[in-house]
Design an enzyme around this catalytic site. Structure first.
Site, PDB file in Angstrom:
ATOM      1  N   TYR A 180       0.900  -1.459   0.492  1.00  0.00           N
ATOM      2  CA  TYR A 180       0.147  -0.271  -0.341  1.00  0.00           C
ATOM      3  C   TYR A 180       1.015   1.354   0.065  1.00  0.00           C
ATOM      4  O   TYR A 180       1.900   1.537   1.151  1.00  0.00           O
ATOM      5  CB  TYR A 180      -1.047   0.083   1.560  1.00  0.00           C
ATOM      6  CG  TYR A 180      -2.018  -0.809   1.132  1.00  0.00           C
ATOM      7  CD1 TYR A 180      -2.195  -1.950   0.237  1.00  0.00           C
ATOM      8  CD2 TYR A 180      -2.561  -1.137   2.789  1.00  0.00           C
ATOM      9  CE1 TYR A 180      -3.076  -3.263  -0.051  1.00  0.00           C
ATOM     10  CE2 TYR A 180      -3.745  -2.651   2.563  1.00  0.00           C
ATOM     11  CZ  TYR A 180      -3.981  -2.564   1.507  1.00  0.00           C
ATOM     12  OH  TYR A 180      -4.812  -4.234   1.545  1.00  0.00           O
ATOM     13  N   PRO A 206     -16.198  -5.119   2.630  1.00  0.00           N
ATOM     14  CA  PRO A 206     -17.244  -6.030   3.428  1.00  0.00           C
ATOM     15  C   PRO A 206     -18.329  -5.436   3.105  1.00  0.00           C
ATOM     16  O   PRO A 206     -19.485  -5.459   3.622  1.00  0.00           O
ATOM     17  CB  PRO A 206     -16.456  -4.856   4.892  1.00  0.00           C
ATOM     18  CG  PRO A 206     -15.450  -3.813   4.721  1.00  0.00           C
ATOM     19  CD  PRO A 206     -14.885  -4.661   3.309  1.00  0.00           C
ATOM     20  N   GLY A 223     -23.162  -3.498  -4.393  1.00  0.00           N
ATOM     21  CA  GLY A 223     -23.701  -3.567  -5.979  1.00  0.00           C
ATOM     22  C   GLY A 223     -25.691  -3.477  -6.065  1.00  0.00           C
ATOM     23  O   GLY A 223     -25.681  -2.555  -5.367  1.00  0.00           O
TER      24      GLY A 223
END
Length: 282
Positions: free
Chosen positions: A60, A206, A210
């Site tokens: 990251y 989590p 959609g």
């Protein structure tokens, strides 16, 4: 109410709603954040609100995410577990390439130790199993780090039940981090396995986003009934789905952070939980 505690590896109790630090990096998770003070403030606020599990990775922002957490939180509270990962290289801003050569994993562990300013990583996760390297060699590299006292516990990411079982021939696997949410439930068998075996299941992404969460959709309807947001319903469903579940919603906004963590106080009714489970069943 939810049981909000889970114990990692038999000796590290953490709150069962953590924080994923990935969103504290810049665009494409490639560079440090443009608003560094703001990112530091989010990390500190998470701990103020009771978070005791934070997830990051060496990939990251090419390690800058780990450095940011150290800047924000070191010296760390005694009850805070910062988990990191290795095994994904970043040749460019748009690429995530598994890289599991033992010497690379060992090097990345040393770099993570320096960036996090710790002598031992409490939870070190293999970010991906590299298909070009024998899996046993990758697990063995992590076991070597553990034997040397540089890693306390070992976890895996984006793996199948068979891969977990293969890893357990070499190391004690205490956590699995796979894609999972209300709408992405292809890893039901992995979750069930983790629950049976006492392994923490850490769902990445989590919060469902959609078709189920569209305005007027089923998640929105439950959220309206519960006086909550769709994101809170998504997280609350995860917490009720399994006691092995350790969600790590991430954000770069203090307002969203506070909204997400308030999910711990939301308990869906049995009817609401079953309704969501059935419509989202794989």
């Amino acid at each position: 109410m939810h049981d909000l505690t889970i114990t990692i590896g038999g000796d590290l109790p953490v709150r069962r709603l953590g924080f994923g630090a990935m969103q504290l990096a810049g665009p494409q998770i490639w560079a440090p954040p443009a608003d560094r003070p703001g990112a530091v403030a989010v990390a500190r606020r998470a701990v103020e609100l009771g978070v005791t599990f934070i997830d990051t990775a060496d990939s990251y922002a090419l390690g800058a995410n780990e450095e940011l957490l150290a800047e924000a939180l070191h010296p760390y509270p005694e009850n805070l577990l910062i988990a990191t990962k290795a095994g994904q290289s970043r040749p460019s801003a748009s690429e995530w390439v598994p890289l599991g050569r033992p010497e690379y994993l060992r090097q990345q562990a040393e770099l993570s130790l320096r960036r996090l300013r710790v002598e031992r990583i409490d939870l070190y996760q293999l970010h991906r199993i590299d298909p070009k390297v024998p899996a046993a060699d990758q697990f063995g590299a992590l076991k070597g780090l553990q034997d040397e006292g540089k890693v306390r516990h070992i976890g895996l990411s984006e793996v199948s039940v068979a891969e977990i079982e293969a890893a357990r021939e070499v190391v004690d696997v205490v956590s699995v981090q796979n894609l999972y949410n209300l709408e992405s439930r292809q890893h039901e068998d992995v979750l069930d396995y983790c629950e049976r075996e006492g392994i923490a299941f850490i769902p990445w992404i989590p919060i469902a986003s959609g078709k189920l969460t569209r305005p007027g959709g089923p998640v929105a309807r439950v959220a309206e009934e519960a006086g909550a947001t769709a994101a809170q319903v998504s997280i609350a469903w995860l917490l009720q789905r399994s006691p092995a579940m350790l969600p790590i919603p991430g954000t770069s906004s203090i307002a969203h952070l506070e909204e997400n963590l308030a999910s711990a106080d939301l308990e869906l009714t049995d009817d609401q939980f079953q309704f969501l489970s059935k419509i989202a069943a794989p």
